[in-house]
Design a protein around this motif. Structure first.
Motif: not given
Length: 217
Positions: A27, A161, A165, A168, A215
């Motif tokens: 992560a 990004s 992510f 997400h 996020f």
């Protein structure tokens, strides 16, 4: 244990680390441990180190002196800025392509949006739109004569990004919202107005950035 051909150790290590990021095993902000990766892949630390250097050049890995290497973290502002740039570049490219678009091109774009609409009630997330989404945005830029602009636009839209992510992104919008947003782009193209097209695409990416930004670090 994974086994690799010797000549492709570092390249396959890059792909393995990327897959760990996409799957959420690594992560943003998490330390990347060379020893652990070497043990999992059954290779020495040298190709792992080389792979991390490659990923650092791609912007996915950061290095902190005396601490180690980490999956890149991004702030809300950095994420929003990335999407804003994507919208500016794609908007300019599609506006430039507009005069060369034919009825066949418009029919193709319309067909893609209708395909999205048919998929919407059946999909579990945005992953399942990936192929038609990419085809749609590529088709928008097909007639842009400035290929450098096209390359920059596509590179910006496949931003860091979105990669970091990715899980997400799958739930960033409902499937129906996803369809409606692309129908808005199609409708702007149908106006034939380059100013309208640019404004719509900038708004499209700006909203993506606003939602993804939550996020960020």
């Amino acid at each position: 244990m994974h086994t690799f051909k010797r000549q492709t150790y570092s390249g396959q290590a890059v792909e393995f680390i990327k897959r760990c990021i996409l799957d959420g095993e690594l992560a943003p902000g998490e330390q990347v441990k060379e020893v652990m990766l070497a043990e999992r892949l059954g290779i020495s630390r040298a190709p792992i180190r080389e792979a991390l250097q490659i990923l650092a050049q791609d912007g996915l890995i950061t290095s902190e002196p005396q601490k180690g290497k980490f999956i890149r973290k991004m702030t809300r502002q950095e994420i929003e800025d990335e999407y804003e740039i994507g919208g500016i570049l794609e908007g300019a490219g599609v506006a430039a392509a507009l005069p060369a678009m034919t009825s066949v091109d418009v029919a193709r774009l319309t067909g893609m949006v209708e395909h999205m609409a048919r998929l919407a009630p059946k999909v579990g997330g945005l992953y399942e739109f990936s192929e038609v989404d990419e085809a749609f945005h590529n088709a928008l830029l097909q007639h842009c004569a400035n290929r450098r602009l096209v390359d920059m636009a596509r590179s910006a839209c496949a931003n860091i990004s979105k990669f970091l992510f990715y899980n997400h992104w799958n739930i960033l919008f409902t499937p129906q919202e996803f369809v409606d947003r692309h129908r808005d782009i199609l409708n702007s193209v149908l106006t034939g107005d380059p100013v309208e097209v640019e404004a719509t695409l900038r708004a499209h990416y700006r909203e993506s950035g606003r939602r993804m930004g939550q996020f960020g670090a």
